[in-house]
Design a protein around this motif. Structure first.
Motif, PDB file in Angstrom:
ATOM      1  N   MET A 218       0.833  -1.208   0.000  1.00 15.39           N
ATOM      2  CA  MET A 218       0.000   0.000   0.000  1.00 15.39           C
ATOM      3  C   MET A 218       0.868   1.259   0.000  1.00 15.39           C
ATOM      4  O   MET A 218       0.613   2.217  -0.737  1.00 15.39           O
ATOM      5  N   THR A 219       1.882   1.239   0.819  1.00 15.71           N
ATOM      6  CA  THR A 219       2.783   2.384   0.888  1.00 15.71           C
ATOM      7  C   THR A 219       3.584   2.528  -0.397  1.00 15.71           C
ATOM      8  O   THR A 219       3.781   3.634  -0.908  1.00 15.71           O
ATOM      9  N   LEU A 220       4.037   1.395  -0.924  1.00 12.20           N
ATOM     10  CA  LEU A 220       4.818   1.403  -2.153  1.00 12.20           C
ATOM     11  C   LEU A 220       4.051   2.037  -3.305  1.00 12.20           C
ATOM     12  O   LEU A 220       4.563   2.916  -4.008  1.00 12.20           O
ATOM     13  N   VAL A 221       2.826   1.610  -3.511  1.00 10.56           N
ATOM     14  CA  VAL A 221       2.044   2.105  -4.646  1.00 10.56           C
ATOM     15  C   VAL A 221       1.715   3.580  -4.471  1.00 10.56           C
ATOM     16  O   VAL A 221       1.854   4.374  -5.408  1.00 10.56           O
ATOM     17  N   ALA A 222       1.275   3.964  -3.280  1.00  4.19           N
ATOM     18  CA  ALA A 222       0.936   5.374  -3.051  1.00  4.19           C
ATOM     19  C   ALA A 222       2.169   6.256  -3.227  1.00  4.19           C
ATOM     20  O   ALA A 222       2.099   7.339  -3.832  1.00  4.19           O
ATOM     21  N   SER A 223       3.310   5.811  -2.721  1.00  3.03           N
ATOM     22  CA  SER A 223       4.551   6.565  -2.869  1.00  3.03           C
ATOM     23  C   SER A 223       4.947   6.678  -4.333  1.00  3.03           C
ATOM     24  O   SER A 223       5.359   7.744  -4.798  1.00  3.03           O
ATOM     25  N   GLY A 224       4.834   5.578  -5.062  1.00  2.00           N
ATOM     26  CA  GLY A 224       5.190   5.599  -6.482  1.00  2.00           C
ATOM     27  C   GLY A 224       4.320   6.539  -7.286  1.00  2.00           C
ATOM     28  O   GLY A 224       4.800   7.274  -8.154  1.00  2.00           O
ATOM     29  N   CYS A 225       3.033   6.527  -6.997  1.00  2.00           N
ATOM     30  CA  CYS A 225       2.111   7.431  -7.698  1.00  2.00           C
ATOM     31  C   CYS A 225       2.443   8.883  -7.395  1.00  2.00           C
ATOM     32  O   CYS A 225       2.434   9.742  -8.288  1.00  2.00           O
ATOM     33  N   SER A 226       2.754   9.152  -6.137  1.00  2.00           N
ATOM     34  CA  SER A 226       3.092  10.515  -5.745  1.00  2.00           C
ATOM     35  C   SER A 226       4.359  10.987  -6.449  1.00  2.00           C
ATOM     36  O   SER A 226       4.431  12.132  -6.925  1.00  2.00           O
ATOM     37  N   PHE A 227       5.350  10.103  -6.530  1.00  2.00           N
ATOM     38  CA  PHE A 227       6.587  10.453  -7.216  1.00  2.00           C
ATOM     39  C   PHE A 227       6.332  10.692  -8.703  1.00  2.00           C
ATOM     40  O   PHE A 227       6.870  11.629  -9.299  1.00  2.00           O
ATOM     41  N   SER A 228       5.488   9.863  -9.295  1.00  2.00           N
ATOM     42  CA  SER A 228       5.142  10.031 -10.705  1.00  2.00           C
ATOM     43  C   SER A 228       4.449  11.377 -10.930  1.00  2.00           C
ATOM     44  O   SER A 228       4.701  12.061 -11.932  1.00  2.00           O
ATOM     45  N   GLU A 229       3.599  11.761  -9.993  1.00  2.00           N
ATOM     46  CA  GLU A 229       2.915  13.047 -10.119  1.00  2.00           C
ATOM     47  C   GLU A 229       3.916  14.202 -10.106  1.00  2.00           C
ATOM     48  O   GLU A 229       3.801  15.156 -10.893  1.00  2.00           O
ATOM     49  N   VAL A 230       4.901  14.112  -9.215  1.00  2.00           N
ATOM     50  CA  VAL A 230       5.928  15.155  -9.150  1.00  2.00           C
ATOM     51  C   VAL A 230       6.645  15.283 -10.486  1.00  2.00           C
ATOM     52  O   VAL A 230       6.864  16.390 -10.999  1.00  2.00           O
ATOM     53  N   LEU A 231       7.006  14.149 -11.079  1.00  2.00           N
ATOM     54  CA  LEU A 231       7.698  14.171 -12.364  1.00  2.00           C
ATOM     55  C   LEU A 231       6.818  14.757 -13.458  1.00  2.00           C
ATOM     56  O   LEU A 231       7.277  15.546 -14.290  1.00  2.00           O
ATOM     57  N   ARG A 232       5.552  14.385 -13.487  1.00  4.01           N
ATOM     58  CA  ARG A 232       4.653  14.879 -14.531  1.00  4.01           C
ATOM     59  C   ARG A 232       4.413  16.385 -14.389  1.00  4.01           C
ATOM     60  O   ARG A 232       4.302  17.095 -15.395  1.00  4.01           O
ATOM     61  N   ARG A 233       4.342  16.855 -13.161  1.00  4.24           N
ATOM     62  CA  ARG A 233       4.099  18.290 -12.967  1.00  4.24           C
ATOM     63  C   ARG A 233       5.263  19.139 -13.471  1.00  4.24           C
ATOM     64  O   ARG A 233       5.084  20.314 -13.787  1.00  4.24           O
ATOM     65  N   SER A 234       6.429  18.545 -13.554  1.00  8.05           N
ATOM     66  CA  SER A 234       7.583  19.289 -14.056  1.00  8.05           C
ATOM     67  C   SER A 234       7.505  19.505 -15.563  1.00  8.05           C
ATOM     68  O   SER A 234       8.243  20.326 -16.110  1.00  8.05           O
ATOM     69  N   ALA A 235       6.618  18.771 -16.229  1.00  8.68           N
ATOM     70  CA  ALA A 235       6.553  18.861 -17.686  1.00  8.68           C
ATOM     71  C   ALA A 235       5.161  19.187 -18.219  1.00  8.68           C
ATOM     72  O   ALA A 235       4.994  19.375 -19.427  1.00  8.68           O
ATOM     73  N   SER A 236       4.161  19.255 -17.336  1.00  2.00           N
ATOM     74  CA  SER A 236       2.793  19.468 -17.818  1.00  2.00           C
ATOM     75  C   SER A 236       1.952  20.180 -16.777  1.00  2.00           C
ATOM     76  O   SER A 236       2.151  19.990 -15.564  1.00  2.00           O
ATOM     77  N   ASP A 237       1.002  20.976 -17.259  1.00  2.00           N
ATOM     78  CA  ASP A 237       0.050  21.631 -16.362  1.00  2.00           C
ATOM     79  C   ASP A 237      -1.192  20.775 -16.158  1.00  2.00           C
ATOM     80  O   ASP A 237      -2.038  21.092 -15.317  1.00  2.00           O
ATOM     81  N   HIS A 238      -1.318  19.716 -16.948  1.00  2.00           N
ATOM     82  CA  HIS A 238      -2.482  18.837 -16.849  1.00  2.00           C
ATOM     83  C   HIS A 238      -2.069  17.542 -16.155  1.00  2.00           C
ATOM     84  O   HIS A 238      -1.274  16.774 -16.672  1.00  2.00           O
ATOM     85  N   ILE A 239      -2.642  17.313 -14.985  1.00  2.00           N
ATOM     86  CA  ILE A 239      -2.329  16.118 -14.213  1.00  2.00           C
ATOM     87  C   ILE A 239      -3.619  15.361 -13.932  1.00  2.00           C
ATOM     88  O   ILE A 239      -4.551  15.895 -13.329  1.00  2.00           O
ATOM     89  N   ASP A 240      -3.661  14.132 -14.384  1.00  2.00           N
ATOM     90  CA  ASP A 240      -4.806  13.255 -14.135  1.00  2.00           C
ATOM     91  C   ASP A 240      -4.360  12.187 -13.145  1.00  2.00           C
ATOM     92  O   ASP A 240      -3.676  11.231 -13.496  1.00  2.00           O
ATOM     93  N   ARG A 241      -4.721  12.361 -11.889  1.00  2.00           N
ATOM     94  CA  ARG A 241      -4.250  11.444 -10.856  1.00  2.00           C
ATOM     95  C   ARG A 241      -4.767  10.028 -11.059  1.00  2.00           C
ATOM     96  O   ARG A 241      -4.052   9.053 -10.794  1.00  2.00           O
TER      97      ARG A 241
END
Length: 206
Positions: free
Chosen positions: A85-108
């Motif tokens: 549970m922690t692994l997946v939530a952490s991974g998604c959060s990290f992915s969001e950080v990376l996507r925000r660096s390149a896009s204004d559109h984030i679909d969680r």
């Protein structure tokens, strides 16, 4: 280019008394997940001690086990395990950080779906490769649990040195201890994340 193109350049986690000492939380489920542990050899250089593969975090590295052992045939492979549970939530959060660096559109929700699909592929690949390769490289695989490592990293560190047949000398241990003291968990705040933020439930992960 090179054997690790597309994965990562192995970096030093444990150079011992030769210089920087970067042990600690990276190895146990943070952002850094593949690295070469180094130890100074008798000529004063940094001799490879182990290649660290953290199954609990940077998932793409799970695809490179065969290449790692091809170029580092005497490496110690350390596979860390983290609560799903922690692994997946952490991974998604990290992915969001990376996507925000390149896009204004984030679909969680999209991040959640993508990460689950990716994790399944990468994990199955690593597990299959390990089952195939471990008999060819006996005594070179070590499992450790992230929660245990975060509480007390020393048993894991000592196990890596022991498997490698390299003594963990007092000054090396002291350098690691100083690094840990200078980089306590939570030093820069607490990173919080939840499965439901990415359209996932506990049942999805289980």
């Amino acid at each position: 280019g090179g054997p690790f193109h597309g994965l990562a350049s192995p970096h030093r986690f444990l150079p011992g008394r030769a210089g920087r000492c970067q042990v600690g939380r990276e190895v146990g489920g943070g952002a850094g997940t593949i690295g070469a542990m180094h130890h100074p050899d008798r000529l004063g250089g940094a001799a490879e001690l182990a290649v660290v593969v953290d199954l609990a975090a940077k998932d793409v590295h799970q695809l490179g086990l065969a290449e790692i052992l091809k170029y580092y045939p005497d490496a110690i492979i350390v596979q860390t395990h983290r609560a799903p549970m922690t692994l997946v939530a952490s991974g998604c959060s990290f992915s969001e950080v990376l996507r925000r660096s390149a896009s204004d559109h984030i679909d969680r929700a999209e991040i959640g779906r993508d990460w689950m699909d990716m994790l399944e592929i990468y994990t199955r690949t690593f597990e299959a490769d390990r089952a195939r390769l471990e008999p060819q490289f006996p005594g070179q695989f070590l499992d450790l649990h992230n929660d245990d490592f975060v509480v007390d990293p020393w048993p894991a560190i000592e196990s890596v040195y022991r498997l490698r047949g390299t003594p963990l000398e007092a000054d090396t241990r002291a350098a690691m201890a100083r690094w840990l003291d200078q980089h306590p968990r939570g030093k820069h705040g607490k990173h919080e994340y939840r499965l439901e933020d990415y359209g996932l439930t506990r049942a999805d992960v289980e």
